[in-house]
Design a protein around this motif. Structure first.
Motif, PDB file in Angstrom:
ATOM      1  N   ASN A 314       0.830  -1.205   0.000  1.00 52.45           N
ATOM      2  CA  ASN A 314       0.000   0.000   0.000  1.00 52.45           C
ATOM      3  C   ASN A 314       0.865   1.255   0.000  1.00 52.45           C
ATOM      4  OD1 ASN A 314      -2.317   1.579   0.117  1.00 52.45           O
ATOM      5  ND2 ASN A 314      -2.375   1.552   2.347  1.00 52.45           N
ATOM      6  N   ARG A 315       1.928   1.250   0.823  1.00 50.48           N
ATOM      7  CA  ARG A 315       2.831   2.396   0.898  1.00 50.48           C
ATOM      8  C   ARG A 315       3.562   2.598  -0.440  1.00 50.48           C
ATOM      9  NH1 ARG A 315       5.484   0.810   4.999  1.00 50.48           N
ATOM     10  NH2 ARG A 315       4.135   1.766   6.554  1.00 50.48           N
ATOM     11  N   ALA A 316       3.950   1.494  -1.070  1.00 50.55           N
ATOM     12  CA  ALA A 316       4.647   1.581  -2.368  1.00 50.55           C
ATOM     13  C   ALA A 316       3.736   2.153  -3.448  1.00 50.55           C
ATOM     14  CB  ALA A 316       5.148   0.195  -2.777  1.00 50.55           C
ATOM     15  N   LEU A 317       2.452   1.770  -3.402  1.00 49.62           N
ATOM     16  CA  LEU A 317       1.492   2.307  -4.377  1.00 49.62           C
ATOM     17  C   LEU A 317       1.264   3.797  -4.154  1.00 49.62           C
ATOM     18  CD1 LEU A 317      -1.169  -0.571  -4.529  1.00 49.62           C
ATOM     19  CD2 LEU A 317       0.475   0.064  -6.311  1.00 49.62           C
ATOM     20  N   GLU A 318       1.209   4.220  -2.896  1.00 49.26           N
ATOM     21  CA  GLU A 318       1.051   5.641  -2.598  1.00 49.26           C
ATOM     22  C   GLU A 318       2.246   6.444  -3.120  1.00 49.26           C
ATOM     23  OE1 GLU A 318       0.614   5.628   1.606  1.00 49.26           O
ATOM     24  OE2 GLU A 318      -1.584   5.374   1.557  1.00 49.26           O
ATOM     25  N   THR A 319       3.432   5.906  -2.953  1.00 42.84           N
ATOM     26  CA  THR A 319       4.647   6.564  -3.462  1.00 42.84           C
ATOM     27  C   THR A 319       4.612   6.639  -4.980  1.00 42.84           C
ATOM     28  OG1 THR A 319       5.920   5.718  -1.582  1.00 42.84           O
ATOM     29  CG2 THR A 319       7.164   6.457  -3.514  1.00 42.84           C
ATOM     30  N   LEU A 320       4.173   5.546  -5.597  1.00 41.70           N
ATOM     31  CA  LEU A 320       4.076   5.503  -7.056  1.00 41.70           C
ATOM     32  C   LEU A 320       3.091   6.549  -7.561  1.00 41.70           C
ATOM     33  CD1 LEU A 320       4.776   4.087  -9.740  1.00 41.70           C
ATOM     34  CD2 LEU A 320       2.929   2.473  -9.274  1.00 41.70           C
ATOM     35  N   TYR A 321       1.947   6.684  -6.900  1.00 41.98           N
ATOM     36  CA  TYR A 321       0.931   7.653  -7.304  1.00 41.98           C
ATOM     37  C   TYR A 321       1.489   9.072  -7.228  1.00 41.98           C
ATOM     38  CZ  TYR A 321      -3.518  10.131  -7.578  1.00 41.98           C
ATOM     39  OH  TYR A 321      -4.534  10.962  -7.959  1.00 41.98           O
ATOM     40  N   ARG A 322       2.187   9.377  -6.136  1.00 41.11           N
ATOM     41  CA  ARG A 322       2.754  10.726  -5.986  1.00 41.11           C
ATOM     42  C   ARG A 322       3.793  11.019  -7.070  1.00 41.11           C
ATOM     43  NH1 ARG A 322       2.442   9.373  -0.402  1.00 41.11           N
ATOM     44  NH2 ARG A 322       4.621   8.682  -0.399  1.00 41.11           N
ATOM     45  N   LYS A 323       4.546  10.004  -7.419  1.00 36.16           N
ATOM     46  CA  LYS A 323       5.567  10.177  -8.455  1.00 36.16           C
ATOM     47  C   LYS A 323       4.925  10.455  -9.812  1.00 36.16           C
ATOM     48  CE  LYS A 323       9.822   8.020 -10.146  1.00 36.16           C
ATOM     49  NZ  LYS A 323      10.705   6.830 -10.059  1.00 36.16           N
ATOM     50  N   ILE A 324       3.894   9.695 -10.128  1.00 34.92           N
ATOM     51  CA  ILE A 324       3.180   9.893 -11.407  1.00 34.92           C
ATOM     52  C   ILE A 324       2.530  11.271 -11.429  1.00 34.92           C
ATOM     53  CG2 ILE A 324       1.312   9.049 -12.887  1.00 34.92           C
ATOM     54  CD1 ILE A 324       1.818   6.276 -11.625  1.00 34.92           C
TER      55      ILE A 324
END
Length: 386
Positions: A314-324
């Protein structure tokens, strides 16, 4: 303003030259057959010079004798003055040659439609020469613009997505030209120019490399082809229908590459592990025997799975979303589309991993730390919170 002045000059030339021709023929009792309007119309339609009226075929050469010769002497400076005036009109705007070409082309046809008397054959020749000159200037302008688009340098500070200068330049020309040619009777030359410029801008985007950019190349290509597709959908230019479809295809291809490349990161070690499992099966290893391979044993699989507890995913997906979100340009508004595509690809990968566990590690009791329901809730909470 230059367009209006050019139109006024052309309107005033026609009755002047026609009246002068009629006076000369009457005063000197000269007999001259009227010029054939169909010959001029064909010349203008193909954007070739009606100057041929004065030289070939032989049946038209008599226009030089004697009336046209006298008119040429009376108006000896007309062509040079018109050339100078057209040159000024071309320089008023970066695409001034387009306005000159359109105005000349349409004014000649208007001259034939609105006048009961045929224009002077001398004026036909002069306007034909001007039309040829305008077409030459236009072709040079398009050639230069194509070169500019293909050789344009990427912004040195381009750290995120956005529309490339070559795309903006193409859009600028199309907007201007469509406005100028909005009421044009003939647009063959413009359609050819649009196709050349579209090919150049596609070539410019396709030639992008990671060396030019500090961000993902597929992301930039995805955004720019999406922008072109949206722009062409709005403009509805018939000759660019194939380019519109090509832009959509390119946009979809690069979005898929972008999504797949970035999705490998949240579950990178799992992804590599199962890629290895699939490779062993492809090489002929039986599915039920894969777990006996040292690098792909049950123990190794458990180690990899332990690295991805639900909270970490979940944390990795949140980081990915912010990066995109950081790198995608706001003007294209592709974030919801890309994020949804990433969700679908993530679900596909999850199902593939589960399937491989069932087939190659049956009865082992091994399972990932998070379920499909967990995964959907991760994506849903991230979307709602942003």
């Amino acid at each position: 303003i230059s367009k209006q002045i050019l139109e006024q000059v052309l309107r005033e030339l026609q009755p002047l030259c026609t009246a002068e021709q009629q006076f000369i023929e009457k005063f000197f009792q000269l007999r001259q057959d009227a010029a054939d309007p169909q010959v001029l119309e064909v010349s203008v339609r193909t954007m070739s010079s009606p100057v041929l009226l004065a030289s070939s075929p032989p049946s038209l050469s008599r226009h030089k004798e004697p009336t046209t010769r006298l008119l040429s002497e009376l108006f000896s400076c007309l062509e040079s003055e018109l050339r100078g005036f057209l040159d000024v009109c071309n320089k008023v705007h970066p695409f001034g040659c387009l306005q000159v070409l359109f105005t000349l082309n349409d004014s000649i046809f208007e001259m034939w439609d609105s006048s009961s008397a045929l224009p002077s054959s001398f004026l036909n020749t002069v306007l034909g020469n001007m039309l040829l000159l305008a077409k030459s200037s236009f072709n040079k302008c398009i050639g230069t613009l194509c070169k500019e688009i293909e050789e344009v340098k990427m912004p040195s500070k381009m750290k995120g997505g956005g529309i490339l200068p070559s795309v903006s330049r193409f859009e600028e020309f199309v907007n201007f030209s469509e406005e100028v040619f909005r009421t044009a009777r003939r647009r063959g030359v413009l359609d050819q120019a649009h196709l050349k410029l579209a090919s150049s801008v596609f070539s410019s985007i396709n030639s992008l490399s990671s060396a030019n950019l500090k961000v993902n190349t597929d992301m930039v290509m995805m955004e720019n082809f999406h922008h072109i597709h949206s722009f062409l959908c709005q403009k509805k230019i018939h000759c660019l229908e194939d380019k519109k479809r090509e832009a959509k295809q390119k946009y979809s291809e690069h979005m898929e590459k972008y999504v797949i490349k970035y999705l490998g990161q949240p579950l990178e070690k799992l992804h590599h592990f199962f890629e290895g499992v699939k490779a062993r099966v492809a090489q002929g290893v039986k599915e039920e025997e894969v777990s006996f391979q040292l690098a792909y044993s049950k123990q190794e699989l458990r180690k990899v799975i332990e690295k991805y507890p639900g909270k970490e995913v979940n944390r990795a997906l949140e980081t990915l979303y912010r990066k995109i979100h950081k790198y995608l340009s706001q003007e294209e508004n592709l974030l919801p589309v890309v994020w949804h595509a990433m969700e679908q690809e993530f679900i596909r990968q999850y199902r593939e991993f589960e399937d491989l566990i069932q087939r190659c590690y049956a009865g082992s009791g091994i399972a990932m730390d998070f379920t499909m329901e967990d995964l959907l809730s991760y994506f849903n909470s991230i979307t709602l919170s942003n």
